[in-house]
Write an enzyme that holds these catalytic residues in place. Structure first.
Site, PDB file in Angstrom:
ATOM      1  N   HIS A 186       0.375  -1.067  -0.172  1.00 30.01           N
ATOM      2  CA  HIS A 186      -0.692  -0.076   0.320  1.00 30.01           C
ATOM      3  C   HIS A 186       0.752   1.508  -0.176  1.00 30.01           C
ATOM      4  CE1 HIS A 186      -3.734   2.467   1.482  1.00 30.01           C
ATOM      5  NE2 HIS A 186      -2.954   2.976   2.046  1.00 30.01           N
ATOM      6  N   GLU A 187       1.833   1.399   0.822  1.00 28.43           N
ATOM      7  CA  GLU A 187       2.653   2.772   1.096  1.00 28.43           C
ATOM      8  C   GLU A 187       3.535   3.046  -0.636  1.00 28.43           C
ATOM      9  OE1 GLU A 187       1.799   4.818   3.525  1.00 28.43           O
ATOM     10  OE2 GLU A 187       0.206   3.307   4.535  1.00 28.43           O
ATOM     11  N   HIS A 226       2.167   4.552  -2.913  1.00 27.24           N
ATOM     12  CA  HIS A 226       2.030   6.440  -2.858  1.00 27.24           C
ATOM     13  C   HIS A 226       3.315   6.695  -2.718  1.00 27.24           C
ATOM     14  CE1 HIS A 226      -1.743   6.613  -0.901  1.00 27.24           C
ATOM     15  NE2 HIS A 226      -1.591   5.455   0.540  1.00 27.24           N
TER      16      HIS A 226
END
Length: 426
Positions: free
Chosen positions: A21-22, A25
């Site tokens: 997920h990170e 980003h």
């Protein structure tokens, strides 16, 4: 031992999902020239880290999430640079503290690399990238399982005939002395019978037949194929309490026959995969919306009440379920592995839906802020007014702190429930 191994394996899968997920980003922020100073899995004290270039990569002690730190998340005040003015208002202090923390990593050479300076569509992409990575992972896992392994599909062939009628909350499958025979047993159903007609109608799937049985009552004619013959049976359906299909935590009175179908593994094509995953997404959205309604059940479970199968679970509960899946000896090893991956895909789907909520500090809250800025600037340009500038999401920090407290309280509630009264496979 297998339970512990399963918990550890699934826990590593959850950590990978957070890191994945990170990574979304991180990659998009760097792609758009935003300086990222930290990429961390977990919160609290740093256990391990290594700095590569301008970014420190690491793992922290509390493995309940992750984050990346981008400089300049909030714009400075219009009438000042990065300084702060004293204020007696606690809400104003929250806003100024957030703005100060956002600016503390900004150096003169990096002044042009702040997050708030990027156009709204770029900021939306950066904030969407995290949840979308979870969605991609979930779709990938589900697709591999559905197309490569298949999905267990019940057929119209009878696998088991209930010998008696048991209450919905019975903790045994054995018939007590004097128990009433099930309608199927009384009618003469046998394992291997293929149901051809029910109440004068032909059904092509077990799901449709099951719904018809639930909606029926009284005397019903049934035609089955038994070997090379067709046999006509007459079943006297009874009404009994069973779980609702949409809300398993509630019960309702439905028609009961007492049959269990055989199942076969059916590999799905692209259309089936899209339909199935679409159903999973819709169900997950519904479950996330219903989270506030689950609070009384969680409190009841902590105090010794029943923990429902559809109860929310956290990282501890999900890892425990993964351990139980690996340890069960009722199914083959390949099926256990598939079930663990299905559970991991479900967690990623939940992360996607949950993070899309338009509330700070969730990703969806930042997306909503950037979208509103784009709309506001577009309207100003349309009516030929001055550009209003970046939308100051720092002003929403008191609300973000309140939302964070609610999320933390709910997470602790789920954690306690997962420890004292966990959801199990049984």
């Amino acid at each position: 031992m297998l339970v512990v191994v399963g918990i550890l394996i699934f826990f590593v899968g959850l950590l990978f999902s957070i890191a994945w997920h990170e990574l979304g980003h991180l990659a998009t922020a760097k792609m758009f020239g935003v300086k990222v100073t930290e990429y961390m899995v977990g919160f609290g004290r740093t256990i391990w880290s290594r700095k590569k270039g301008e970014t420190e990569y690491g793992i922290k002690a509390i493995p309940f999430g992750g984050y990346i730190r981008m400089i300049g998340m909030f714009p400075p005040k219009k009438d000042e640079a990065y300084g702060r003015t004293k204020s007696s208002s606690p809400f104003r202090a929250m806003i100024e503290d957030a703005r100060e923390m956002s600016a503390e990593d900004v150096t003169p050479e990096d002044a042009h690399r702040q997050f708030y300076q990027r156009s709204p569509w770029k900021r939306i992409i950066v904030m969407l990238a995290g949840p979308v990575m979870n969605l991609i992972l979930a779709i990938g896992i589900f697709s591999a399982i559905l197309m490569g392994f298949g999905v267990s599909t019940p057929t119209l062939t009878v696998a088991e005939v209930s010998k008696c009628v048991l209450p919905a909350d019975a903790d045994t499958t054995k018939c007590p002395p004097g128990a009433e025979p099930s309608p199927a047993a009384a009618a003469g159903f046998k394992p291997g019978d293929k149901i051809v007609e029910f109440n004068g109608r032909h059904y092509s799937s077990w799901e449709d037949l099951r719904l018809a049985i639930r909606d029926s009552k009284g005397t019903v004619p049934v035609v089955v194929e038994r070997g090379d013959q067709r046999v006509e049976l007459t079943a006297e359906l009874m009404q009994t309490e069973r779980q609702k299909i949409d809300t398993p935590s509630e019960t309702t009175r439905v028609g009961f026959l007492g049959l269990a179908p055989t199942s076969v593994m059916v590999k799905q094509d692209i259309g089936g995969v899209v339909e199935t995953i679409g159903g999973f997404v819709g169900m997950t959205v519904q479950k996330v919306i219903q989270l506030p309604q689950r609070i009384p059940d969680l409190v009841s479970a902590i105090l010794g009440g029943e923990r429902h199968q559809d109860s929310p679970v956290g990282i501890v509960g999900a890892s425990r379920l993964g351990g139980e899946v690996l340890a069960t000896d009722q199914i083959g090893v390949d099926t256990r592995i598939v079930m663990m991956f299905q559970l991991l895909a479900g967690v990623n789907l939940s992360l996607f839906v949950f993070n899309m909520l338009p509330l700070l500090p969730l990703d969806g809250g930042h997306v909503a802020g950037a979208a509103w800025e784009s709309i506001r600037r577009g309207l100003a340009k349309l009516v030929r007014r001055p550009d209003p500038g970046p939308f100051d999401t720092a002003r929403l920090m008191p609300l973000a702190y309140a939302v964070s407290l609610v999320f933390i309280a709910f997470s602790l509630l789920v954690l306690v429930a997962d420890i004292v009264n966990p959801v199990t496979l049984q």
